[in-house]
Design a protein around this motif. Sequence first.
Motif, PDB file in Angstrom:
ATOM      1  N   LEU A 200     -33.498  37.960  89.308  1.00 13.21           N
ATOM      2  CA  LEU A 200     -33.431  38.739  88.074  1.00 13.21           C
ATOM      3  C   LEU A 200     -34.273  40.009  88.160  1.00 13.21           C
ATOM      4  N   PRO A 201     -33.949  41.009  87.321  1.00 13.96           N
ATOM      5  CA  PRO A 201     -34.846  42.161  87.206  1.00 13.96           C
ATOM      6  C   PRO A 201     -36.168  41.714  86.571  1.00 13.96           C
ATOM      7  N   THR A 202     -37.211  42.499  86.761  1.00 15.89           N
ATOM      8  CA  THR A 202     -38.486  42.198  86.110  1.00 15.89           C
ATOM      9  C   THR A 202     -38.355  42.397  84.601  1.00 15.89           C
ATOM     10  N   ARG A 203     -39.343  41.940  83.860  1.00 14.92           N
ATOM     11  CA  ARG A 203     -39.237  41.906  82.402  1.00 14.92           C
ATOM     12  C   ARG A 203     -39.306  43.277  81.741  1.00 14.92           C
ATOM     13  N   ASN A 204     -39.660  44.318  82.478  1.00 14.44           N
ATOM     14  CA  ASN A 204     -39.653  45.655  81.888  1.00 14.44           C
ATOM     15  C   ASN A 204     -38.255  46.278  81.913  1.00 14.44           C
ATOM     16  N   ASN A 205     -37.285  45.564  82.484  1.00 12.84           N
ATOM     17  CA  ASN A 205     -35.907  46.030  82.524  1.00 12.84           C
ATOM     18  C   ASN A 205     -35.196  45.628  81.226  1.00 12.84           C
ATOM     19  N   VAL A 206     -34.426  46.564  80.652  1.00 11.66           N
ATOM     20  CA  VAL A 206     -33.779  46.323  79.362  1.00 11.66           C
ATOM     21  C   VAL A 206     -32.891  45.080  79.389  1.00 11.66           C
TER      22      VAL A 206
END
Length: 306
Positions: A200-206
């Motif tokens: 998954l993308p990191t949590r700062n990704n929308v």
Amino acid sequence: MKSSGLNFRHLHYFWVVAKEGSVTRAAERLGLAVQTVSAQLSLLEQAVGKSLLAPQGRRLVLTEAGRLALGYADQIFLLGEQMQEALAAADDEPTLRLAVGISDSLPKLISSRLLEAALRLPQRVKLVCFEDKFESLLGDLTMHKLDVVLTDRPAPSGAALRVFSHLLGESDIALFGSKELAKRYRAKFPASLSGAPLLLPTRNNVIRGRIDHWFEAHELRPDVVGEFDDNALLNTFGRNGLGLFPAPSALAADVEEQFGAVLIGELDQVHEQFYAVSNERKIKHPAVEAILSAIHGRVFTPVKRK
């Protein structure tokens, strides 16, 4: 003390050192001796009467005066590069330059699709692409270093920056994986996702928050084996079969061709939006207009305009 005038060669050395964060690396890039670059920096600081760089560990960091000087240097040398390009092309076929900022959270397949239309113009187009954090790109846009920023989010509302967000379209998000993983997890999707390896993308990704919410709503607990700030790196791990990974379902054929991954299943109600951010409410750059006119109804879900 009266200044003897600004030496632009010294300013260029400062600009390279500021970008590299080290006199040694800057000297290597410039093909000069470290002592030469250091001496020219000292002369520049004497000329402006300010310290522009200060040591911090093994790096050199900008002082407040240095940050101010770098902003002007960026504009000066960008204009210099554009002047050289214009002069070189003066006797050739006219070339349209398009400086594009690409948010690092934007999938590379999406950015390439968006830019294809610009390269199909009858006039020759030279693309100059910069990838960075969204906030940094917005700053460069307001300084007119960029013609447009492509991103997965609109510019913050109420911000002091006078920029305008143009919604290009949206795509559903799906999970993809290697053929081996597809055999294991596609049959009983989405129930099969409990315990499934997920990239998954990191949590700062929308899009990350929307994906997390989807799993919570479906009471599923996958095994998140990797989180990535760089979308290209995430896709590389997905191509190597290390986990399922999200991508726009509109690009399923591209994902299969480039990464050898097949669609496992769509995440219903999870959408990713794509924007062009410009300095003007109405985009006038021919290459950006070509992007806007070409993509609707072809790559993404059409966007209804008011």
